[in-house]
Design an enzyme around this catalytic site. Structure first.
Site, PDB file in Angstrom:
ATOM      1  N   HIS A  11      59.946  66.212  96.822  1.00 43.14           N
ATOM      2  CA  HIS A  11      59.408  66.384  98.179  1.00 43.14           C
ATOM      3  C   HIS A  11      58.927  64.815  98.485  1.00 43.14           C
ATOM      4  CE1 HIS A  11      59.127  70.284 100.077  1.00 43.14           C
ATOM      5  NE2 HIS A  11      59.321  70.588  98.706  1.00 43.14           N
ATOM      6  N   HIS A  41      56.069  78.998 105.972  1.00 41.15           N
ATOM      7  CA  HIS A  41      55.988  78.222 104.757  1.00 41.15           C
ATOM      8  C   HIS A  41      54.634  77.337 104.474  1.00 41.15           C
ATOM      9  CE1 HIS A  41      57.806  74.397 102.506  1.00 41.15           C
ATOM     10  NE2 HIS A  41      57.771  75.301 101.661  1.00 41.15           N
ATOM     11  N   HIS A  62      66.032  72.217  97.700  1.00 40.65           N
ATOM     12  CA  HIS A  62      65.757  73.356  97.202  1.00 40.65           C
ATOM     13  C   HIS A  62      66.685  74.193  96.645  1.00 40.65           C
ATOM     14  CE1 HIS A  62      61.462  74.271  97.187  1.00 40.65           C
ATOM     15  NE2 HIS A  62      61.369  73.490  98.141  1.00 40.65           N
ATOM     16  N   HIS A 106      61.841  80.662  97.902  1.00 40.29           N
ATOM     17  CA  HIS A 106      62.369  79.544  98.266  1.00 40.29           C
ATOM     18  C   HIS A 106      63.951  79.795  98.307  1.00 40.29           C
ATOM     19  CE1 HIS A 106      58.442  77.704  98.063  1.00 40.29           C
ATOM     20  NE2 HIS A 106      58.864  76.801  98.854  1.00 40.29           N
ATOM     21  N   HIS A 108      52.217  78.461 101.118  1.00 39.16           N
ATOM     22  CA  HIS A 108      51.731  77.287  99.963  1.00 39.16           C
ATOM     23  C   HIS A 108      50.291  77.440  99.972  1.00 39.16           C
ATOM     24  CE1 HIS A 108      55.366  75.531  98.371  1.00 39.16           C
ATOM     25  NE2 HIS A 108      55.892  75.620  99.370  1.00 39.16           N
ATOM     26  N   HIS A 148      60.274  69.527  91.270  1.00 40.78           N
ATOM     27  CA  HIS A 148      60.196  70.009  92.880  1.00 40.78           C
ATOM     28  C   HIS A 148      59.242  68.925  93.554  1.00 40.78           C
ATOM     29  CE1 HIS A 148      58.061  72.132  95.813  1.00 40.78           C
ATOM     30  NE2 HIS A 148      58.964  72.124  96.382  1.00 40.78           N
ATOM     31  N   GLU A 198      58.058  73.518  89.558  1.00 41.42           N
ATOM     32  CA  GLU A 198      57.319  73.522  90.719  1.00 41.42           C
ATOM     33  C   GLU A 198      56.636  72.169  90.556  1.00 41.42           C
ATOM     34  OE1 GLU A 198      54.594  76.519  92.433  1.00 41.42           O
ATOM     35  OE2 GLU A 198      54.609  75.527  94.280  1.00 41.42           O
TER      36      GLU A 198
HETATM   37 CU1  CUO Z   1      57.966  75.096  99.705  1.00 40.41          CU
HETATM   38 CU2  CUO Z   1      59.486  72.721  98.454  1.00 40.41          CU
HETATM   39  O1  CUO Z   1      58.778  73.222  99.849  1.00 40.41           O
HETATM   40  O2  CUO Z   1      57.965  74.244  98.036  1.00 40.41           O
END
Ligand code: CUO
Length: 648
Positions: free
Chosen positions: A345, A191, A381, A222, A195, A341, A326
């Protein structure tokens, strides 16, 4: 390999060695001390970022070393981007190395690791350089406090040690049954690396490195993580994940029991906690953003910054939505649609100290390295994913013409017995401990439990009227839901995970295509440890051994061990799907049909090429399915059983 490449590989490893300490490599340290980026501006394609970075450094305005870096903090991120751009825009390797050596002891180590990693992944002259696994660079983000304390004890005593690590929580918390997935080191590093390959802050035009279909890949990767989590839940008698919502309480709390190197424990969230307004993000704002995104979906058009409508009813619409939600720098209207998104977080990460009264450090949700540890990650998610499916469900079903591959029939699919088990894995904690003058390093490892499966082979018997190249798409879905009811295909498609995708040649007549689980386009094998990698490079430089360099090496990739969900002891039925499509229509890049781009294209795309499949990601399960006309002769399904063989 050529000497210069080996030197690059060695220098990168040195730069990342014990980043929390001053550089132990005197040559590099001196190189950095002697370097004045400001006197070398012509050495950068674009000197503005490095100029600005040095200005901030001299003013003492950079995030101090030792402080906690989070990508979600605007200031932290902007500074990290300045360093990244300085590294990316360095005209040659020499300048790159000097800049990195300069930054190594001057910039915050979290920012440094992030910027350096993303730069190494994207520079042409560092293609093939392998980065150490993130859980060895900063083990604190991957193992719990107990392990760190035990490691310190062992170092004080100067005794090599292997410290057992348990999953967070107790059996009284049902969510703990699937902690082995959310806390898996390979899952978290996949993960984090994903990113880094697809940063939301990426500036395509400025960097001259396109990231085609990045918004769609954000949705798809995701979505697959949640579907995989759901299959693990089902394997452990837990219902599918429920999406969260901004004005509802979060039923399950989370106690990470993990500590920052400096800055204390990760904050915990009690059960039934509600979202709170933060200083700069309000709950109502999140509700408004959601409403606007849903409006765009139902109208099949988003409003752009110039007030125009941008149509999203085509298959490319999902990419626009991904960028919007995003959001990436390509959001059609950042102000209007916000940052659902990313703010999600932050809202979760700061939920227990929303007003910053207690100056708590960032929560697990505020680092990609730790986010999946919190079950709320999957709930956030799923909520985002449901928006994507509101859109997908408005698209027309695939027609028989789109699904069928005339002249090609799958007659049979065979697969080895599918068996899973738990095993132990030892993580090197060398970087977790501070250097001390008096105490030399001793070998200290954390022993974690992790899921694995027996390697398997499957074969597809195809009957074709002509020789042709076909894309073979393999998926796995649940057969029964949590209540034991058989799941209809149109519901099942949400829980279907990709197992593999590859191109094969079939002859006129019968062909049997066989494929190994280890070849899966979803996964990568275990990462090489820093120790092994360093030794290999030293041996190669000394001429004692050869080092094979893979210019396509991928750091992003789902761990191969987790390719199959756990299943149950008494055997759990799943549905295996194989879909054949016409490679001539799927083909995107001008490369040999069996080129594998480093092996993990399904969830990670490629670095430097276009996404090598013209079909929408997740095809054909991404749209509504009409049971009666879905199963053309090139689409095959059968039951398979996954048996969990037990624990260590
Ligand atoms: Cu990979 Cu929310 O964690 O984008």
């Amino acid at each position: 390999a050529d000497q210069p490449f080996l030197v690059k590989q060695r220098e990168v490893l040195r730069l990342l060695n014990k980043v929390h300490e001053p550089n132990r490599y005197k040559e590099q340290q001196e190189l950095g001390n002697a370097y004045e980026p400001i006197n070398s501006l012509p050495r950068y394609k674009n000197p503005a970022p490095v100029k600005q970075l040095v200005r901030l450094y001299r003013a003492g305005s950079l995030l101090p070393r030792g402080a906690i870096f989070t990508l979600f903090d605007d200031t932290h991120r902007e500074q990290m981007i300045l360093l990244f751009e300085s590294l990316l825009f360095a005209n040659d390797w020499e300048t790159f190395l000097r800049t990195a050596a300069w930054a190594r002891d001057r910039v915050n180590e979290g920012q440094f690791v992030y910027a350096l990693s993303v730069a190494v992944l994207h520079r042409e002259d560092t293609r093939g350089v392998v980065l150490p696994p993130p859980y060895e660079i900063y083990p604190h983000l991957f193992v719990n406090s107990e392990v760190i304390h035990a490691a310190y004890k062992a170092k004080m005593r100067q005794e090599p040690a292997v410290v057992h690590m348990n999953f967070t929580g107790t059996i009284r918390n049902p969510e703990q049954r699937v902690a082995y997935l959310g806390e898996d080191l390979g899952m978290n590093s996949h993960h984090a690396q994903w990113h880094m390959d697809s940063p939301f802050w990426w500036k395509e035009e400025e960097y001259g490195i396109p990231k085609e279909r990045k918004g769609e890949l954000f949705y798809y990767m995701h979505h697959q993580l949640i579907a995989r989590f759901d299959l693990e839940r089902l394997s452990n008698d837990l219902p599918f994940v429920e999406p969260l919502y901004w004005n509802e309480r979060i039923k399950d709390g989370f106690y990470p029991q993990t500590t920052y190197r400096v800055g204390g424990e990760f904050p915990a969230r009690p059960d039934n906690f509600a979202f709170h307004d933060l200083q700069n993000i309000k709950v109502q704002q999140m509700i408004d953003y959601t409403r606007r995104v849903r409006e765009a979906i139902s109208q099949q058009a988003v409003i752009t910054e110039t007030g125009d409508l941008y149509n999203i009813s085509s298959p490319e619409g999902i990419n626009v939505l991904g960028e919007l939600v995003e959001p990436s720098t390509r959001s059609k209207h950042r102000e209007y649609y916000g940052a659902l998104h990313n703010y999600g977080h932050i809202m979760l990460g700061q939920i227990t100290d929303p007003k910053r009264k207690f100056n708590m450090p960032p929560g697990v949700m505020e680092h990609f390295e730790t986010a999946t540890r919190d079950p709320a990650f999957f709930r956030l998610h799923k909520y985002i994913d449901n928006l994507f499916y509101e859109h997908k469900d408005l698209l027309p079903r695939y027609t028989v013409e789109e699904l069928d591959l005339p002249g090609t029939t799958i007659e049979e699919v065979q697969v080895d017995p599918l068996e899973t088990f738990f095993e132990y894995f030892d993580v090197d904690l060398l970087n977790a401990l501070d250097d001390t003058e008096e105490l030399p390093d001793v070998s200290i490892h954390a022993r974690v439990r992790r899921l694995n499966h027996k390697p398997f082979v499957f074969s597809v018997k195809v009957n074709s009227d002509a020789e042709r190249l076909v894309t073979v798409r393999v998926f796995l879905g649940p057969k029964y839901d949590w209540f034991g009811q058989e799941i209809p295909i149109n519901d099942k498609r949400h829980y279907i995970v990709e197992i593999d995708k590859f191109v094969a040649k079939v002859n006129a007549g019968k062909t049997v295509i066989t494929r190994k689980s280890s070849e899966s386009s979803v996964t990568i094998p275990d990462r090489e440890t820093t120790k092994v990698l360093t030794q290999k490079v030293e041996d190669a430089i000394a001429g004692k051994a050869q080092l094979t360099v893979n210019k396509d090496v991928r750091h992003c990739g789902y761990p191969d061990r987790l390719l199959l969900p756990k299943g149950r002891r008494d055997g759990m039925p799943f549905t295996l799907f194989v879909v054949l499509t016409d490679y001539e229509k799927d083909k995107v890049n001008d490369l040999p049909y069996d080129y594998d781009y480093g092996g993990s294209v399904s969830y990670c795309g490629t670095l430097g090429h276009r996404y090598p499949d013209a079909k929408p990601m997740g095809f054909p399960f991404d749209r509504r399915i009409d049971q009666d006309q879905f199963f053309t002769k090139n689409i095959y399904q059968r039951d398979v059983t996954i048996t969990f063989k037990g624990s260590v």
